[in-house]
Design a protein around this motif. Structure first.
Motif, PDB file in Angstrom:
ATOM      1  N   GLU A   7     -52.488  22.656  -4.789  1.00 53.08           N
ATOM      2  CA  GLU A   7     -53.507  23.646  -4.253  1.00 53.08           C
ATOM      3  C   GLU A   7     -53.801  23.207  -2.705  1.00 53.08           C
ATOM      4  O   GLU A   7     -54.270  24.160  -2.100  1.00 53.08           O
ATOM      5  CB  GLU A   7     -54.933  23.249  -5.022  1.00 53.08           C
ATOM      6  CG  GLU A   7     -54.761  23.468  -6.395  1.00 53.08           C
ATOM      7  CD  GLU A   7     -54.218  24.990  -6.563  1.00 53.08           C
ATOM      8  OE1 GLU A   7     -54.948  25.977  -6.009  1.00 53.08           O
ATOM      9  OE2 GLU A   7     -53.681  25.189  -7.412  1.00 53.08           O
TER      10      GLU A   7
ATOM     11  N   TYR B 110     -51.565  23.565  -0.232  1.00 53.68           N
ATOM     12  CA  TYR B 110     -51.026  24.105   0.768  1.00 53.68           C
ATOM     13  C   TYR B 110     -50.359  25.441   0.099  1.00 53.68           C
ATOM     14  O   TYR B 110     -50.234  25.531  -1.084  1.00 53.68           O
ATOM     15  CB  TYR B 110     -49.687  23.405   1.295  1.00 53.68           C
ATOM     16  CG  TYR B 110     -50.079  22.144   2.160  1.00 53.68           C
ATOM     17  CD1 TYR B 110     -50.149  22.334   3.810  1.00 53.68           C
ATOM     18  CD2 TYR B 110     -50.304  20.945   1.491  1.00 53.68           C
ATOM     19  CE1 TYR B 110     -50.514  21.330   4.368  1.00 53.68           C
ATOM     20  CE2 TYR B 110     -50.497  19.656   2.412  1.00 53.68           C
ATOM     21  CZ  TYR B 110     -50.532  19.927   3.657  1.00 53.68           C
ATOM     22  OH  TYR B 110     -50.923  18.948   4.480  1.00 53.68           O
ATOM     23  N   ARG B 111     -50.222  26.404   0.989  1.00 49.23           N
ATOM     24  CA  ARG B 111     -49.592  27.747   0.645  1.00 49.23           C
ATOM     25  C   ARG B 111     -48.215  28.069   1.420  1.00 49.23           C
ATOM     26  O   ARG B 111     -48.594  27.753   2.489  1.00 49.23           O
ATOM     27  CB  ARG B 111     -50.504  28.794   0.679  1.00 49.23           C
ATOM     28  CG  ARG B 111     -49.864  29.998   0.220  1.00 49.23           C
ATOM     29  CD  ARG B 111     -50.830  31.332   0.138  1.00 49.23           C
ATOM     30  NE  ARG B 111     -51.715  31.442   1.217  1.00 49.23           N
ATOM     31  CZ  ARG B 111     -51.255  32.415   2.333  1.00 49.23           C
ATOM     32  NH1 ARG B 111     -50.198  33.052   2.337  1.00 49.23           N
ATOM     33  NH2 ARG B 111     -51.990  32.576   3.402  1.00 49.23           N
TER      34      ARG B 111
ATOM     35  N   HIS C 182     -49.485  27.162   5.044  1.00 55.03           N
ATOM     36  CA  HIS C 182     -51.020  27.360   5.589  1.00 55.03           C
ATOM     37  C   HIS C 182     -51.633  26.034   4.619  1.00 55.03           C
ATOM     38  O   HIS C 182     -51.363  25.994   3.475  1.00 55.03           O
ATOM     39  CB  HIS C 182     -51.513  28.505   4.831  1.00 55.03           C
ATOM     40  CG  HIS C 182     -51.060  29.822   5.712  1.00 55.03           C
ATOM     41  ND1 HIS C 182     -49.898  30.595   5.256  1.00 55.03           N
ATOM     42  CD2 HIS C 182     -51.650  30.656   6.598  1.00 55.03           C
ATOM     43  CE1 HIS C 182     -49.702  31.586   6.188  1.00 55.03           C
ATOM     44  NE2 HIS C 182     -50.739  31.431   6.899  1.00 55.03           N
ATOM     45  N   ARG C 183     -52.566  25.428   5.370  1.00 55.82           N
ATOM     46  CA  ARG C 183     -53.269  24.311   4.826  1.00 55.82           C
ATOM     47  C   ARG C 183     -54.723  24.948   4.157  1.00 55.82           C
ATOM     48  O   ARG C 183     -55.278  25.412   5.362  1.00 55.82           O
ATOM     49  CB  ARG C 183     -53.552  23.214   5.923  1.00 55.82           C
ATOM     50  CG  ARG C 183     -54.233  21.965   5.101  1.00 55.82           C
ATOM     51  CD  ARG C 183     -54.036  20.912   6.136  1.00 55.82           C
ATOM     52  NE  ARG C 183     -54.496  20.853   7.590  1.00 55.82           N
ATOM     53  CZ  ARG C 183     -54.286  20.514   8.574  1.00 55.82           C
ATOM     54  NH1 ARG C 183     -53.372  19.362   8.592  1.00 55.82           N
ATOM     55  NH2 ARG C 183     -54.981  20.453   9.716  1.00 55.82           N
ATOM     56  N   ARG C 184     -54.742  24.732   3.296  1.00 49.36           N
ATOM     57  CA  ARG C 184     -56.207  25.546   2.420  1.00 49.36           C
ATOM     58  C   ARG C 184     -57.489  25.150   3.104  1.00 49.36           C
ATOM     59  O   ARG C 184     -58.323  25.927   3.135  1.00 49.36           O
ATOM     60  CB  ARG C 184     -55.924  25.585   1.175  1.00 49.36           C
ATOM     61  CG  ARG C 184     -54.600  26.392   0.457  1.00 49.36           C
ATOM     62  CD  ARG C 184     -54.734  26.410  -1.125  1.00 49.36           C
ATOM     63  NE  ARG C 184     -53.646  26.906  -1.532  1.00 49.36           N
ATOM     64  CZ  ARG C 184     -53.223  28.325  -1.841  1.00 49.36           C
ATOM     65  NH1 ARG C 184     -54.206  29.238  -1.608  1.00 49.36           N
ATOM     66  NH2 ARG C 184     -52.042  28.403  -2.576  1.00 49.36           N
ATOM     67  N   ILE C 185     -57.499  23.942   3.077  1.00 45.79           N
ATOM     68  CA  ILE C 185     -58.919  23.363   3.368  1.00 45.79           C
ATOM     69  C   ILE C 185     -59.424  23.870   4.757  1.00 45.79           C
ATOM     70  O   ILE C 185     -60.485  23.926   4.697  1.00 45.79           O
ATOM     71  CB  ILE C 185     -58.799  21.596   3.478  1.00 45.79           C
ATOM     72  CG1 ILE C 185     -60.097  21.153   3.334  1.00 45.79           C
ATOM     73  CG2 ILE C 185     -58.077  21.063   4.647  1.00 45.79           C
ATOM     74  CD1 ILE C 185     -60.231  19.794   3.131  1.00 45.79           C
TER      75      ILE C 185
ATOM     76  N   GLY D 162     -57.281  26.248   7.015  1.00 41.00           N
ATOM     77  CA  GLY D 162     -56.601  27.408   7.486  1.00 41.00           C
ATOM     78  C   GLY D 162     -55.550  27.209   8.571  1.00 41.00           C
ATOM     79  O   GLY D 162     -54.966  27.908   9.121  1.00 41.00           O
TER      80      GLY D 162
END
Length: 425
Positions: free
Chosen positions: A300, A302-303, A329-332, A334
């Motif tokens: 969860e 990274y995208r 994209h690093r979710r934590i 952006g």
């Protein structure tokens, strides 16, 4: 007796009859058939033909890898170039295994695994390995059971069955009123998917010389005695059913398309012409790195987007779309990281190691448009550069490009280093 296999790597060259270090020697007949292949309409991007004085004509591979099967049965095997000089069969074996691992990640290729450990891939050419992979999947399908389906059948019978076809009845049975020309649906194994499989087996029966492959092909053909060979490959593919009931056929039919249409990134057809399954190394390297990075960054946090198309160089007019190989994209928070793969063997003897100015311009556009924390160029690790020494370029306007090298034989370690790089930013 096994087929004759001649192995080279990208940018390797072939000569006719002459034995010279650095070149692969072909019998003249085989050389002339390969020469005809080079001169065919669609193969100029794959191999080059030149004349070099006393050497005579020279055929040189380009940046495509895979196999070419010539009409006389000889196999030209082109492997990735990962060594400056290939000194022994062990190096070729490592290159061959790497090629197969890369092919596994191609979206266009069947989602296969390498053959079982007991299969001697070291001494098998790439075509026989492809055939083995297809047969292993098909054997599993046959064990589960081939699917039957309804087929529209038209016959001239002594009884009415299904629907009477009046025009055919008048034309064919005017003098035989006791007969009925009818159409009906029969529940049969002779459905389009199985016809394509049988046609593939018949082709491979002619091309394979491996004893185990040939034995399994003959056995599988016996199980399909009630299946016709395809009369129209294109029509049968169009009629294939792709719902959940046919999920066991998906990979098999991908293999069938590869073998029946010679579909890799080439399109050579005809029984008297060369059979070619060739793939561009740039595409393979990109696909392989994308698959490995997704495995490393799975979860969860990274995208990852491959071949991202969310930005244009000129946004308002939607001109010159940007397509970086990988956007993370690093979710934590952006944060965005852009990576571009380059299948090029850098060399410290070249200016800027051989990194092109155009690639730097491209990375500049990526950083500005994506607002990336870092933009990274990924190259394969070679013996010609010190891959352990970080190579970073900094511009006065904040432009920052990282150059990193991927060890293709220890790829997970390279992916771990990339992950650490993103976590530290």
């Amino acid at each position: 007796m096994g087929k004759r296999v001649y192995t080279t790597t990208e940018y390797g060259s072939f000569l006719s009859e002459k034995h010279i270090d650095g070149y692969v020697t072909l019998p003249d007949r085989t050389f002339q058939q390969l020469r005809q292949f080079v001169l065919s309409d669609q193969s100029s991007q794959l191999l080059g033909l030149t004349s070099k004085g006393a050497l005579g004509e020279v055929i040189t591979a380009k940046n495509y890898v895979g196999i070419i099967v010539l009409p006389d049965g000889a196999v030209i095997q082109i492997l990735p170039k990962i060594y400056s000089v290939v000194k022994d069969d062990k190096a070729h074996s490592k290159s061959k295994k790497l090629l197969l691992q890369m092919l596994k990640t191609l979206r266009e290729a069947p989602n296969h695994t390498l053959p079982p450990a007991q299969v001697d891939i070291v001494n098998m050419d790439v075509l026989e390995i492809f055939i083995r992979m297809f047969l292993d999947e098909l054997l599993l399908l046959v064990q589960r059971g081939l699917k039957c389906g309804y087929e529209n059948v038209q016959e001239n019978l002594n009884l009415i069955k299904g629907k009477l076809l009046f025009s055919q009845q008048l034309r064919k049975n005017f003098a035989h009123q006791e007969r009925c020309y009818v159409a009906y649906d029969a529940f049969t194994i002779n459905r389009p998917e199985n016809r394509l499989i049988k046609s593939t087996l018949l082709i491979l029966e002619r091309k394979s010389v491996n004893e185990k492959n040939r034995r399994d092909i003959r056995m599988l053909l016996q199980t399909m005695e009630q299946v016709d060979r395809s009369r129209s490959i294109e029509r049968d593919f169009a009629q294939c059913v792709s719902d959940r009931s046919m999920k066991d056929y998906r990979n098999i039919l991908r293999w069938c398309r590869i073998f029946l249409t010679n579909h890799s990134f080439t399109s050579f057809t005809g029984q008297e012409r060369a059979f070619a399954l060739l793939y561009p190394m740039e595409k393979l390297f990109e696909s392989y790195i994308a698959a490995q990075l997704k495995r490393s960054l799975g979860g969860e946090a990274y995208r990852i987007t491959a071949q991202d198309r969310s930005h244009w160089l000129f946004e308002t007019s939607k001109k010159f779309q940007l397509r970086p190989d990988l956007v993370v994209h690093r979710r934590i928070d952006g944060a965005v990281f852009v990576l571009d793969t380059k299948w090029k063997l850098l060399n410290k003897t070249q200016r800027n190691l051989g990194i092109s100015q155009a690639d730097m311009y491209q990375m500049y556009a990526y950083q500005k448009k994506y607002g990336a924390e870092t933009v990274t160029l990924l190259y394969p690790k070679t013996e010609w550069v010190d891959a352990d020494e970080p190579l970073d370029f900094h511009g006065e306007d904040g432009f920052h490009v990282l150059v990193r090298f991927v060890d293709l034989f220890r790829v997970q370690e390279s992916m771990t280093e990339l992950q650490k790089l993103m976590e530290e930013r």
